[in-house]
Write a protein that holds these residues in place. Structure first.
Motif, PDB file in Angstrom:
ATOM      1  N   LEU A 270       0.831  -1.208   0.000  1.00 39.02           N
ATOM      2  CA  LEU A 270       0.000   0.000   0.000  1.00 39.02           C
ATOM      3  C   LEU A 270       0.864   1.256   0.000  1.00 39.02           C
ATOM      4  O   LEU A 270       2.071   1.205   0.268  1.00 39.02           O
ATOM      5  CB  LEU A 270      -0.980  -0.014   1.178  1.00 39.02           C
ATOM      6  N   ASN A 271       0.208   2.347  -0.343  1.00 35.43           N
ATOM      7  CA  ASN A 271       0.864   3.650  -0.414  1.00 35.43           C
ATOM      8  C   ASN A 271       1.024   4.186   1.013  1.00 35.43           C
ATOM      9  O   ASN A 271       0.069   4.645   1.630  1.00 35.43           O
ATOM     10  CB  ASN A 271      -0.013   4.579  -1.271  1.00 35.43           C
ATOM     11  N   ALA A 272       2.263   4.124   1.524  1.00 38.74           N
ATOM     12  CA  ALA A 272       2.504   4.436   2.941  1.00 38.74           C
ATOM     13  C   ALA A 272       2.116   5.866   3.310  1.00 38.74           C
ATOM     14  O   ALA A 272       1.783   6.132   4.468  1.00 38.74           O
ATOM     15  CB  ALA A 272       3.975   4.196   3.274  1.00 38.74           C
ATOM     16  N   SER A 273       2.112   6.779   2.338  1.00 38.82           N
ATOM     17  CA  SER A 273       1.793   8.165   2.714  1.00 38.82           C
ATOM     18  C   SER A 273       0.316   8.295   3.117  1.00 38.82           C
ATOM     19  O   SER A 273      -0.061   9.248   3.791  1.00 38.82           O
ATOM     20  CB  SER A 273       2.172   9.146   1.611  1.00 38.82           C
ATOM     21  N   LEU A 274      -0.508   7.318   2.730  1.00 43.83           N
ATOM     22  CA  LEU A 274      -1.909   7.344   3.175  1.00 43.83           C
ATOM     23  C   LEU A 274      -2.027   7.097   4.681  1.00 43.83           C
ATOM     24  O   LEU A 274      -3.041   7.413   5.293  1.00 43.83           O
ATOM     25  CB  LEU A 274      -2.720   6.264   2.446  1.00 43.83           C
ATOM     26  N   LEU A 275      -0.979   6.526   5.270  1.00 44.37           N
ATOM     27  CA  LEU A 275      -1.053   6.131   6.681  1.00 44.37           C
ATOM     28  C   LEU A 275      -0.596   7.231   7.636  1.00 44.37           C
ATOM     29  O   LEU A 275      -0.652   7.051   8.849  1.00 44.37           O
ATOM     30  CB  LEU A 275      -0.237   4.855   6.914  1.00 44.37           C
TER      31      LEU A 275
END
Ligand SMILES: *[C@@H]1O[C@H](CO)[C@@H](O)[C@H](O)[C@H]1NC(C)=O
Ligand SMILES: *[C@@H]1O[C@H](CO)[C@@H](O)[C@H](O)[C@H]1NC(C)=O
Ligand SMILES: *[C@@H]1O[C@H](CO)[C@@H](O)[C@H](O)[C@H]1NC(C)=O
Ligand SMILES: *[C@@H]1O[C@H](CO)[C@@H](O)[C@H](O)[C@H]1NC(C)=O
Ligand SMILES: *[C@@H]1O[C@H](CO)[C@@H](O)[C@H](O)[C@H]1NC(C)=O
Ligand SMILES: *[C@@H]1O[C@H](CO)[C@@H](O)[C@H](O)[C@H]1NC(C)=O
Ligand SMILES: *[C@@H]1O[C@H](CO)[C@@H](O)[C@H](O)[C@H]1NC(C)=O
Length: 438
Positions: A270-275
Protein backbone atom coordinates in the motif's frame (compact mmCIF):
# COMPACT_ATOMS: atom_id res chain seq x y z
CA UNK A 1 -40.27 0.20 40.81
CA UNK A 2 -36.69 1.14 41.72
CA UNK A 3 -36.78 4.90 41.22
CA UNK A 4 -37.93 5.73 44.78
CA UNK A 5 -35.14 3.50 45.98
CA UNK A 6 -32.65 5.48 43.89
CA UNK A 7 -33.81 8.70 45.48
CA UNK A 8 -33.14 7.19 48.85
CA UNK A 9 -29.75 6.06 47.65
CA UNK A 10 -28.93 9.47 46.27
CA UNK A 11 -29.40 11.13 49.65
CA UNK A 12 -27.35 8.39 51.28
CA UNK A 13 -24.44 8.88 48.88
CA UNK A 14 -24.54 12.68 49.03
CA UNK A 15 -24.02 12.51 52.77
CA UNK A 16 -20.79 10.52 52.42
CA UNK A 17 -17.60 12.48 52.99
CA UNK A 18 -15.85 13.48 49.78
CA UNK A 19 -12.65 11.74 50.86
CA UNK A 20 -14.39 8.39 50.50
CA UNK A 21 -14.90 9.20 46.84
CA UNK A 22 -11.28 9.83 45.94
CA UNK A 23 -9.52 7.63 43.31
CA UNK A 24 -12.78 5.91 42.55
CA UNK A 25 -13.24 3.71 39.47
CA UNK A 26 -16.62 3.62 37.77
CA UNK A 27 -18.10 1.19 35.33
CA UNK A 28 -20.97 0.99 32.84
CA UNK A 29 -22.49 -1.72 30.64
CA UNK A 30 -22.19 -1.34 26.85
CA UNK A 31 -24.81 -3.08 24.70
CA UNK A 32 -24.87 -3.62 20.97
CA UNK A 33 -27.99 -2.71 19.02
CA UNK A 34 -28.11 -5.42 16.37
CA UNK A 35 -30.34 -3.58 13.89
CA UNK A 36 -27.99 -0.58 13.61
CA UNK A 37 -24.65 -2.05 14.76
CA UNK A 38 -24.43 0.84 17.26
CA UNK A 39 -23.05 0.49 20.79
CA UNK A 40 -24.98 2.07 23.65
CA UNK A 41 -23.95 2.79 27.20
CA UNK A 42 -26.31 2.93 30.15
CA UNK A 43 -25.75 5.70 32.70
CA UNK A 44 -27.87 7.45 35.35
CA UNK A 45 -28.70 11.13 34.95
CA UNK A 46 -30.73 13.84 36.73
CA UNK A 47 -32.21 14.05 40.21
CA UNK A 48 -33.96 11.75 40.96
CA UNK A 49 -31.62 9.53 38.94
CA UNK A 50 -33.01 8.07 35.73
CA UNK A 51 -31.44 5.22 33.73
CA UNK A 52 -30.44 6.73 30.37
CA UNK A 53 -29.28 4.97 27.21
CA UNK A 54 -26.74 6.90 25.12
CA UNK A 55 -24.89 6.22 21.87
CA UNK A 56 -21.25 5.45 22.69
CA UNK A 57 -18.99 7.73 20.63
CA UNK A 58 -15.26 7.32 21.16
CA UNK A 59 -14.52 10.43 19.08
CA UNK A 60 -16.96 13.02 20.44
CA UNK A 61 -15.90 16.03 22.55
CA UNK A 62 -18.93 16.38 24.84
CA UNK A 63 -22.03 14.35 25.67
CA UNK A 64 -25.55 15.47 24.78
CA UNK A 65 -29.11 14.59 25.65
CA UNK A 66 -32.54 15.36 24.19
CA UNK A 67 -33.88 18.04 26.57
CA UNK A 68 -37.33 18.28 24.96
CA UNK A 69 -38.74 14.90 26.02
CA UNK A 70 -39.16 13.87 29.65
CA UNK A 71 -36.55 16.23 31.11
CA UNK A 72 -37.38 16.37 34.76
CA UNK A 73 -34.71 17.07 37.34
CA UNK A 74 -34.37 19.17 40.46
CA UNK A 75 -30.63 19.50 39.99
CA UNK A 76 -29.98 20.99 36.55
CA UNK A 77 -28.69 24.48 35.90
CA UNK A 78 -27.47 26.49 32.95
CA UNK A 79 -24.03 28.07 32.53
CA UNK A 80 -23.93 31.89 32.28
CA UNK A 81 -22.19 33.05 29.10
CA UNK A 82 -19.54 34.99 31.01
CA UNK A 83 -18.61 32.02 33.26
CA UNK A 84 -15.10 30.67 32.88
CA UNK A 85 -16.65 27.20 32.39
CA UNK A 86 -18.34 28.52 29.24
CA UNK A 87 -15.00 29.72 27.88
CA UNK A 88 -13.28 26.44 28.65
CA UNK A 89 -16.07 24.58 26.82
CA UNK A 90 -15.01 26.48 23.65
CA UNK A 91 -18.60 27.65 23.30
CA UNK A 92 -19.19 29.72 20.18
CA UNK A 93 -22.63 30.96 21.15
CA UNK A 94 -24.75 32.52 23.87
CA UNK A 95 -28.54 31.98 23.79
CA UNK A 96 -31.66 33.75 24.95
CA UNK A 97 -35.09 32.17 24.87
CA UNK A 98 -38.64 33.52 24.90
CA UNK A 99 -40.44 30.23 25.59
CA UNK A 100 -41.27 28.50 28.88
CA UNK A 101 -38.12 28.39 31.01
CA UNK A 102 -36.63 24.89 31.25
CA UNK A 103 -33.47 22.91 30.50
CA UNK A 104 -33.73 23.80 26.82
CA UNK A 105 -34.78 27.40 27.41
CA UNK A 106 -32.99 30.10 29.38
CA UNK A 107 -31.48 33.54 29.02
CA UNK A 108 -27.77 34.32 28.89
CA UNK A 109 -27.02 30.62 28.47
CA UNK A 110 -23.75 29.17 27.24
CA UNK A 111 -24.51 27.17 24.08
CA UNK A 112 -22.90 24.34 22.16
CA UNK A 113 -23.30 22.58 18.81
CA UNK A 114 -24.09 18.91 19.49
CA UNK A 115 -23.66 16.57 16.52
CA UNK A 116 -25.03 13.21 15.47
CA UNK A 117 -21.99 11.27 14.16
CA UNK A 118 -24.16 8.84 12.15
CA UNK A 119 -26.21 11.39 10.17
CA UNK A 120 -23.62 14.18 10.58
CA UNK A 121 -26.39 16.61 11.50
CA UNK A 122 -25.79 19.31 14.09
CA UNK A 123 -27.89 21.78 16.07
CA UNK A 124 -27.40 24.61 18.56
CA UNK A 125 -28.47 23.93 22.16
CA UNK A 126 -27.83 24.98 25.74
CA UNK A 127 -24.94 23.58 27.69
CA UNK A 128 -26.31 22.17 30.94
CA UNK A 129 -25.07 20.85 34.27
CA UNK A 130 -26.86 18.01 36.09
CA UNK A 131 -26.15 14.94 38.23
CA UNK A 132 -24.57 11.82 36.71
CA UNK A 133 -24.11 8.48 38.47
CA UNK A 134 -22.47 5.18 37.56
CA UNK A 135 -21.70 2.08 39.58
CA UNK A 136 -18.27 1.98 41.20
CA UNK A 137 -16.07 -1.05 40.65
CA UNK A 138 -12.98 -2.72 42.08
CA UNK A 139 -12.32 -4.12 38.60
CA UNK A 140 -14.10 -7.41 39.27
CA UNK A 141 -17.56 -6.61 40.53
CA UNK A 142 -20.09 -3.84 40.67
CA UNK A 143 -20.24 -1.59 43.73
CA UNK A 144 -22.57 1.22 44.85
CA UNK A 145 -23.20 4.23 42.63
CA UNK A 146 -20.62 7.00 42.43
CA UNK A 147 -22.08 10.47 41.87
CA UNK A 148 -20.88 13.45 39.86
CA UNK A 149 -23.20 16.28 41.00
CA UNK A 150 -21.90 18.75 38.40
CA UNK A 151 -21.69 16.81 35.14
CA UNK A 152 -21.39 19.09 32.12
CA UNK A 153 -23.07 18.19 28.83
CA UNK A 154 -25.24 19.69 26.12
CA UNK A 155 -28.95 19.66 25.45
CA UNK A 156 -30.16 18.74 21.98
CA UNK A 157 -33.41 18.80 20.08
CA UNK A 158 -35.34 15.58 19.49
CA UNK A 159 -34.60 15.54 15.74
CA UNK A 160 -30.90 14.95 16.44
CA UNK A 161 -31.83 11.45 17.65
CA UNK A 162 -32.83 10.41 14.12
CA UNK A 163 -30.71 7.49 12.93
CA UNK A 164 -29.86 6.35 16.44
CA UNK A 165 -30.87 3.01 17.95
CA UNK A 166 -34.24 2.57 19.66
CA UNK A 167 -34.41 3.93 23.19
CA UNK A 168 -31.30 6.10 22.78
CA UNK A 169 -31.86 9.66 24.06
CA UNK A 170 -28.43 11.18 23.44
CA UNK A 171 -24.72 10.55 23.11
CA UNK A 172 -21.91 9.68 25.53
CA UNK A 173 -18.64 11.29 24.44
CA UNK A 174 -15.36 9.51 25.16
CA UNK A 175 -13.09 11.82 23.14
CA UNK A 176 -9.82 13.42 24.22
CA UNK A 177 -11.42 16.65 25.47
CA UNK A 178 -11.66 17.96 29.04
CA UNK A 179 -15.44 17.45 29.00
CA UNK A 180 -15.71 13.88 27.75
CA UNK A 181 -17.30 11.37 30.13
CA UNK A 182 -13.99 9.69 31.10
CA UNK A 183 -12.18 12.98 31.80
CA UNK A 184 -15.06 14.38 33.88
CA UNK A 185 -15.10 11.13 35.90
CA UNK A 186 -11.33 11.27 36.48
CA UNK A 187 -11.50 14.94 37.44
CA UNK A 188 -14.45 14.50 39.83
CA UNK A 189 -12.85 11.60 41.71
CA UNK A 190 -9.17 12.59 41.31
CA UNK A 191 -8.78 9.25 39.57
CA UNK A 192 -6.13 8.37 36.99
CA UNK A 193 -6.97 9.64 33.51
CA UNK A 194 -7.53 6.22 32.00
CA UNK A 195 -10.52 4.40 30.60
CA UNK A 196 -10.96 1.00 29.04
CA UNK A 197 -13.45 -0.36 26.56
CA UNK A 198 -14.47 -3.98 26.08
CA UNK A 199 -17.21 -4.28 23.43
CA UNK A 200 -19.44 -7.31 23.24
CA UNK A 201 -21.11 -8.40 20.00
CA UNK A 202 -24.20 -9.52 21.90
CA UNK A 203 -27.36 -7.46 22.42
CA UNK A 204 -28.27 -9.26 25.65
CA UNK A 205 -24.90 -9.85 27.33
CA UNK A 206 -23.29 -6.43 27.59
CA UNK A 207 -19.63 -5.51 27.41
CA UNK A 208 -18.10 -3.04 29.84
CA UNK A 209 -16.60 0.45 30.07
CA UNK A 210 -14.15 1.07 32.94
CA UNK A 211 -13.62 4.74 33.89
CA UNK A 212 -10.99 6.38 36.10
CA UNK A 213 -8.82 3.27 36.45
CA UNK A 214 -5.69 1.81 34.90
CA UNK A 215 -6.74 -1.61 36.20
CA UNK A 216 -7.32 -4.26 37.34
CA UNK A 217 -9.79 -5.35 34.68
CA UNK A 218 -11.27 -8.75 35.46
CA UNK A 219 -13.71 -10.41 33.09
CA UNK A 220 -14.84 -13.53 34.92
CA UNK A 221 -11.40 -14.96 35.17
CA UNK A 222 -8.43 -14.80 37.43
CA UNK A 223 -6.52 -12.92 34.75
CA UNK A 224 -6.17 -9.16 35.13
CA UNK A 225 -6.30 -7.97 31.52
CA UNK A 226 -4.49 -4.71 32.37
CA UNK A 227 -1.33 -6.85 32.76
CA UNK A 228 -1.40 -8.12 29.20
CA UNK A 229 -1.67 -4.97 27.14
CA UNK A 230 0.61 -3.87 24.33
CA UNK A 231 1.00 -0.09 23.95
CA UNK A 232 1.12 2.23 20.99
CA UNK A 233 1.18 6.06 21.08
CA UNK A 234 -2.05 7.95 20.49
CA UNK A 235 -1.48 10.47 17.73
CA UNK A 236 -2.95 13.96 17.68
CA UNK A 237 -4.72 14.92 14.46
CA UNK A 238 -4.15 18.70 14.23
CA UNK A 239 -7.46 19.40 12.46
CA UNK A 240 -10.83 18.11 13.66
CA UNK A 241 -13.58 17.00 11.30
CA UNK A 242 -16.69 18.01 13.20
CA UNK A 243 -19.63 19.40 11.21
CA UNK A 244 -19.40 22.75 13.01
CA UNK A 245 -15.69 23.60 13.06
CA UNK A 246 -14.14 25.23 16.08
CA UNK A 247 -11.50 27.39 14.42
CA UNK A 248 -9.34 24.45 13.28
CA UNK A 249 -9.15 22.92 16.74
CA UNK A 250 -7.28 19.58 16.90
CA UNK A 251 -9.47 16.51 16.62
CA UNK A 252 -10.77 14.89 19.81
CA UNK A 253 -10.74 11.51 18.04
CA UNK A 254 -8.15 8.81 18.76
CA UNK A 255 -5.60 8.23 16.00
CA UNK A 256 -2.89 5.55 16.08
CA UNK A 257 0.29 5.15 14.05
CA UNK A 258 -0.55 2.08 11.99
CA UNK A 259 2.38 1.41 9.63
CA UNK A 260 1.43 -1.83 7.89
CA UNK A 261 -1.29 -4.45 7.54
CA UNK A 262 -0.21 -8.08 7.25
CA UNK A 263 -2.23 -11.12 6.20
CA UNK A 264 -0.73 -14.39 7.43
CA UNK A 265 2.44 -12.38 8.07
CA UNK A 266 2.64 -10.97 4.52
CA UNK A 267 2.46 -7.18 4.13
CA UNK A 268 -0.34 -5.63 2.08
CA UNK A 269 1.27 -3.49 -0.64
CA UNK A 270 0.00 0.00 0.00
CA UNK A 271 0.86 3.65 -0.41
CA UNK A 272 2.50 4.44 2.94
CA UNK A 273 1.79 8.17 2.71
CA UNK A 274 -1.91 7.34 3.18
CA UNK A 275 -1.05 6.13 6.68
CA UNK A 276 0.25 9.44 7.99
CA UNK A 277 -1.94 12.35 9.08
CA UNK A 278 -1.04 15.40 6.99
CA UNK A 279 -1.14 19.10 8.03
CA UNK A 280 -4.79 19.32 6.93
CA UNK A 281 -5.74 16.38 9.13
CA UNK A 282 -6.22 13.98 6.19
CA UNK A 283 -4.94 10.41 6.13
CA UNK A 284 -3.94 8.15 9.00
CA UNK A 285 -5.81 5.62 11.14
CA UNK A 286 -8.43 6.28 13.79
CA UNK A 287 -10.55 4.14 16.08
CA UNK A 288 -14.31 4.67 15.94
CA UNK A 289 -17.21 3.03 17.75
CA UNK A 290 -19.75 4.62 15.41
CA UNK A 291 -18.67 2.56 12.40
CA UNK A 292 -19.76 -1.07 12.75
CA UNK A 293 -16.95 -2.34 10.45
CA UNK A 294 -13.45 -1.15 9.61
CA UNK A 295 -13.29 1.18 6.60
CA UNK A 296 -10.27 1.06 4.30
CA UNK A 297 -9.49 3.70 1.66
CA UNK A 298 -10.17 2.15 -1.78
CA UNK A 299 -6.59 1.33 -2.83
CA UNK A 300 -5.85 -0.22 0.58
CA UNK A 301 -9.16 -2.11 0.50
CA UNK A 302 -8.41 -3.60 -2.93
CA UNK A 303 -4.88 -4.67 -2.03
CA UNK A 304 -6.00 -6.06 1.32
CA UNK A 305 -8.92 -8.13 0.00
CA UNK A 306 -6.78 -9.46 -2.89
CA UNK A 307 -4.07 -10.64 -0.47
CA UNK A 308 -6.67 -12.14 1.88
CA UNK A 309 -8.32 -14.07 -0.98
CA UNK A 310 -4.93 -15.37 -2.07
CA UNK A 311 -3.92 -16.42 1.45
CA UNK A 312 -7.33 -18.04 2.03
CA UNK A 313 -6.93 -20.11 -1.12
CA UNK A 314 -3.85 -21.56 0.54
CA UNK A 315 -6.27 -22.90 3.17
CA UNK A 316 -8.40 -24.34 0.35
CA UNK A 317 -10.99 -21.63 0.82
CA UNK A 318 -12.69 -20.34 -2.32
CA UNK A 319 -14.97 -17.32 -2.09
CA UNK A 320 -18.61 -17.75 -3.14
CA UNK A 321 -19.60 -16.01 -6.39
CA UNK A 322 -21.34 -13.00 -4.90
CA UNK A 323 -20.76 -11.13 -1.69
CA UNK A 324 -23.42 -10.10 0.82
CA UNK A 325 -23.69 -6.34 1.20
CA UNK A 326 -21.81 -4.42 2.46
CA UNK A 327 -19.18 -7.17 2.05
CA UNK A 328 -17.60 -8.50 -1.15
CA UNK A 329 -15.59 -11.54 -0.09
CA UNK A 330 -17.57 -14.37 1.53
CA UNK A 331 -16.96 -18.09 2.13
CA UNK A 332 -19.55 -20.86 2.52
CA UNK A 333 -19.84 -21.40 6.27
CA UNK A 334 -19.55 -25.17 5.81
CA UNK A 335 -16.12 -24.80 4.19
CA UNK A 336 -14.66 -22.91 7.15
CA UNK A 337 -13.45 -24.72 10.26
CA UNK A 338 -14.18 -23.15 13.62
CA UNK A 339 -11.60 -22.36 16.26
CA UNK A 340 -11.88 -20.78 19.69
CA UNK A 341 -11.06 -17.44 18.08
CA UNK A 342 -13.79 -17.80 15.47
CA UNK A 343 -13.72 -19.09 11.88
CA UNK A 344 -10.31 -20.44 10.81
CA UNK A 345 -9.12 -17.91 8.25
CA UNK A 346 -5.80 -16.10 7.59
CA UNK A 347 -4.80 -13.82 10.48
CA UNK A 348 -4.70 -10.06 9.94
CA UNK A 349 -2.11 -8.00 11.83
CA UNK A 350 -2.37 -4.25 12.25
CA UNK A 351 1.27 -3.32 12.73
CA UNK A 352 1.97 -0.16 14.77
CA UNK A 353 5.23 1.71 15.51
CA UNK A 354 7.46 -1.32 14.90
CA UNK A 355 7.25 -4.94 13.73
CA UNK A 356 6.85 -6.24 17.29
CA UNK A 357 3.84 -4.08 18.10
CA UNK A 358 0.84 -5.45 16.28
CA UNK A 359 -2.86 -5.94 16.97
CA UNK A 360 -3.69 -9.45 15.77
CA UNK A 361 -7.15 -9.91 14.28
CA UNK A 362 -8.49 -13.48 14.24
CA UNK A 363 -11.56 -14.84 12.44
CA UNK A 364 -13.97 -13.77 15.21
CA UNK A 365 -13.04 -10.15 14.46
CA UNK A 366 -12.22 -10.33 10.76
CA UNK A 367 -15.26 -12.31 9.61
CA UNK A 368 -18.99 -11.60 9.88
CA UNK A 369 -21.65 -14.33 9.71
CA UNK A 370 -24.26 -13.50 7.06
CA UNK A 371 -27.17 -15.29 5.40
CA UNK A 372 -26.94 -14.83 1.62
CA UNK A 373 -28.48 -16.23 -1.58
CA UNK A 374 -25.92 -18.98 -1.40
CA UNK A 375 -26.77 -19.91 2.19
CA UNK A 376 -24.86 -19.20 5.38
CA UNK A 377 -21.50 -17.54 4.74
CA UNK A 378 -18.62 -15.91 6.60
CA UNK A 379 -17.76 -12.57 4.99
CA UNK A 380 -14.56 -10.57 5.32
CA UNK A 381 -15.86 -7.78 7.57
CA UNK A 382 -13.99 -4.80 6.14
CA UNK A 383 -15.63 -2.14 3.96
CA UNK A 384 -14.43 0.11 1.12
CA UNK A 385 -14.21 3.60 2.63
CA UNK A 386 -13.92 5.32 -0.77
CA UNK A 387 -11.06 6.78 -2.81
CA UNK A 388 -11.35 10.19 -1.18
CA UNK A 389 -11.72 9.04 2.42
CA UNK A 390 -10.53 11.79 4.79
CA UNK A 391 -9.16 9.17 7.19
CA UNK A 392 -7.51 6.26 5.33
CA UNK A 393 -8.34 3.58 7.91
CA UNK A 394 -11.18 3.70 10.44
CA UNK A 395 -11.03 0.75 12.81
CA UNK A 396 -14.68 -0.10 13.48
CA UNK A 397 -16.72 -1.82 16.19
CA UNK A 398 -16.70 -5.42 14.95
CA UNK A 399 -12.90 -5.48 14.93
CA UNK A 400 -12.84 -4.26 18.57
CA UNK A 401 -15.32 -6.78 20.04
CA UNK A 402 -13.85 -9.11 22.66
CA UNK A 403 -10.66 -7.02 22.67
CA UNK A 404 -9.79 -4.85 25.66
CA UNK A 405 -8.69 -1.34 24.67
CA UNK A 406 -7.21 0.92 27.32
CA UNK A 407 -6.96 4.67 26.65
CA UNK A 408 -4.18 6.16 28.78
CA UNK A 409 -4.84 9.89 28.54
CA UNK A 410 -1.92 10.68 30.87
CA UNK A 411 0.78 9.11 28.71
CA UNK A 412 -1.30 9.48 25.52
CA UNK A 413 -1.10 5.86 24.50
CA UNK A 414 -3.46 3.02 23.59
CA UNK A 415 -3.14 -0.38 25.25
CA UNK A 416 -4.65 -3.29 23.33
CA UNK A 417 -5.05 -6.92 24.27
CA UNK A 418 -5.92 -8.48 20.88
CA UNK A 419 -8.71 -11.09 21.16
CA UNK A 420 -9.36 -12.07 24.77
CA UNK A 421 -11.09 -15.21 23.47
CA UNK A 422 -7.49 -16.51 23.35
CA UNK A 423 -7.47 -16.19 27.16
CA UNK A 424 -10.73 -18.09 27.51
CA UNK A 425 -12.89 -15.09 28.35
CA UNK A 426 -14.95 -12.50 26.51
CA UNK A 427 -16.14 -8.93 26.97
CA UNK A 428 -19.60 -10.12 28.02
CA UNK A 429 -18.13 -11.81 31.10
CA UNK A 430 -17.96 -8.84 33.43
CA UNK A 431 -19.89 -9.64 36.64
CA UNK A 432 -22.73 -7.09 36.70
CA UNK A 433 -24.54 -9.26 39.26
CA UNK A 434 -24.71 -7.37 42.50
CA UNK A 435 -27.31 -6.39 45.04
CA UNK A 436 -25.34 -3.34 46.02
CA UNK A 437 -26.19 -0.90 43.22
CA UNK A 438 -29.95 -0.52 43.20
C1 LIG B 1 -41.42 9.62 28.94
O1 LIG B 1 -41.53 8.95 30.18
C2 LIG B 1 -42.68 8.13 30.26
C3 LIG B 1 -42.79 7.59 31.68
O2 LIG B 1 -41.53 7.20 32.16
C4 LIG B 1 -42.55 7.02 29.22
O3 LIG B 1 -43.70 6.19 29.24
C5 LIG B 1 -42.42 7.64 27.83
O4 LIG B 1 -42.19 6.64 26.88
C6 LIG B 1 -41.27 8.63 27.80
N1 LIG B 1 -41.27 9.29 26.52
C7 LIG B 1 -40.18 9.44 25.81
C8 LIG B 1 -40.36 10.13 24.50
O5 LIG B 1 -39.08 9.03 26.16
C1 LIG C 1 -21.19 37.64 34.85
O1 LIG C 1 -22.28 38.52 34.69
C2 LIG C 1 -23.06 38.73 35.88
C3 LIG C 1 -24.25 39.60 35.58
O2 LIG C 1 -24.53 39.67 34.22
C4 LIG C 1 -22.17 39.38 36.94
O3 LIG C 1 -22.89 39.51 38.13
C5 LIG C 1 -20.96 38.47 37.18
O4 LIG C 1 -20.05 39.11 38.05
C6 LIG C 1 -20.24 38.17 35.87
N1 LIG C 1 -19.22 37.17 36.14
C7 LIG C 1 -18.01 37.23 35.62
C8 LIG C 1 -17.08 36.08 35.94
O5 LIG C 1 -17.65 38.12 34.86
C1 LIG D 1 -35.52 36.12 28.70
O1 LIG D 1 -35.57 37.52 28.78
C2 LIG D 1 -36.67 38.08 28.04
C3 LIG D 1 -36.55 39.61 28.09
O2 LIG D 1 -36.28 40.04 29.38
C4 LIG D 1 -37.98 37.57 28.65
O3 LIG D 1 -39.07 38.06 27.90
C5 LIG D 1 -37.99 36.06 28.60
O4 LIG D 1 -39.15 35.54 29.24
C6 LIG D 1 -36.76 35.51 29.28
N1 LIG D 1 -36.71 34.06 29.06
C7 LIG D 1 -36.68 33.18 30.05
C8 LIG D 1 -36.62 31.74 29.67
O5 LIG D 1 -36.68 33.50 31.22
C1 LIG E 1 0.18 8.08 -2.35
O1 LIG E 1 -0.83 8.83 -1.65
C2 LIG E 1 -0.58 10.22 -1.65
C3 LIG E 1 -1.59 10.86 -0.72
O2 LIG E 1 -2.90 10.51 -1.11
C4 LIG E 1 -0.65 10.74 -3.09
O3 LIG E 1 -0.39 12.13 -3.09
C5 LIG E 1 0.38 10.00 -3.92
O4 LIG E 1 0.25 10.39 -5.27
C6 LIG E 1 0.20 8.49 -3.81
N1 LIG E 1 1.31 7.82 -4.47
C7 LIG E 1 1.13 6.83 -5.33
C8 LIG E 1 2.34 6.20 -5.88
O5 LIG E 1 0.00 6.43 -5.64
C1 LIG F 1 -6.05 -28.50 -0.03
O1 LIG F 1 -6.64 -29.48 -0.87
C2 LIG F 1 -5.66 -30.30 -1.53
C3 LIG F 1 -6.42 -31.18 -2.53
O2 LIG F 1 -7.67 -31.58 -2.03
C4 LIG F 1 -4.93 -31.12 -0.48
O3 LIG F 1 -3.95 -31.90 -1.09
C5 LIG F 1 -4.27 -30.13 0.50
O4 LIG F 1 -3.64 -30.85 1.56
C6 LIG F 1 -5.27 -29.19 1.09
N1 LIG F 1 -4.55 -28.18 1.86
C7 LIG F 1 -4.99 -27.75 3.06
C8 LIG F 1 -4.17 -26.69 3.71
O5 LIG F 1 -5.99 -28.19 3.61
C1 LIG G 1 -17.94 -17.34 34.13
O1 LIG G 1 -17.42 -18.47 33.48
C2 LIG G 1 -18.06 -19.67 33.83
C3 LIG G 1 -17.31 -20.80 33.18
O2 LIG G 1 -16.78 -20.43 31.93
C4 LIG G 1 -19.52 -19.59 33.37
O3 LIG G 1 -20.20 -20.79 33.71
C5 LIG G 1 -20.19 -18.43 34.07
O4 LIG G 1 -21.52 -18.26 33.59
C6 LIG G 1 -19.42 -17.15 33.79
N1 LIG G 1 -20.00 -16.08 34.60
C7 LIG G 1 -20.33 -14.91 34.09
C8 LIG G 1 -20.86 -13.90 35.05
O5 LIG G 1 -20.25 -14.65 32.91
C1 LIG H 1 -20.64 -11.87 40.92
O1 LIG H 1 -20.57 -10.97 41.99
C2 LIG H 1 -21.44 -11.30 43.05
C3 LIG H 1 -21.42 -10.14 44.05
O2 LIG H 1 -20.13 -9.67 44.27
C4 LIG H 1 -20.98 -12.64 43.65
O3 LIG H 1 -21.82 -12.98 44.71
C5 LIG H 1 -21.06 -13.71 42.56
O4 LIG H 1 -20.56 -14.93 43.05
C6 LIG H 1 -20.26 -13.28 41.34
N1 LIG H 1 -20.53 -14.21 40.25
C7 LIG H 1 -19.56 -14.84 39.59
C8 LIG H 1 -19.99 -15.73 38.49
O5 LIG H 1 -18.37 -14.67 39.86
Amino acid sequence: MFLPFLVFFLSLISSLPVSLQSETALQAPISKDLSTGQYTVQIYLKNPLQPTKLLLDLGASFSWLDCYQNYSSTAYHHIPCNASLCASLSSLACSNCYDTPGPACGNDTCSLFPENPITRKATIANAIVDTLALPTTDGSTQGPLGLIPEYVFSCSTTFLLQGLANGVTGLAALGRSDYSLPVQVSTAFSSPRYFALCLSGSSTNPGVLFLGTSGPYHLNSTTDLSKSLIYTPLILNPIGSTVITYGHKPSDEYFVGLTAIKVNGKPVQLNASLLTVDENGAGGTKISTVHPYTLLETSIYKAFTALFVSEASGLNLTAVKSGVKPFEVCYAANDVISTRVGPGVPTVDMVMQNEDVFWRVFGSNSMVRMGGEEGEVWCLGFVDGGANARTSIVIGGHQMEDNLLQFDLQSKRLGFSSSILVRGTSCSNFNFTSNKVL
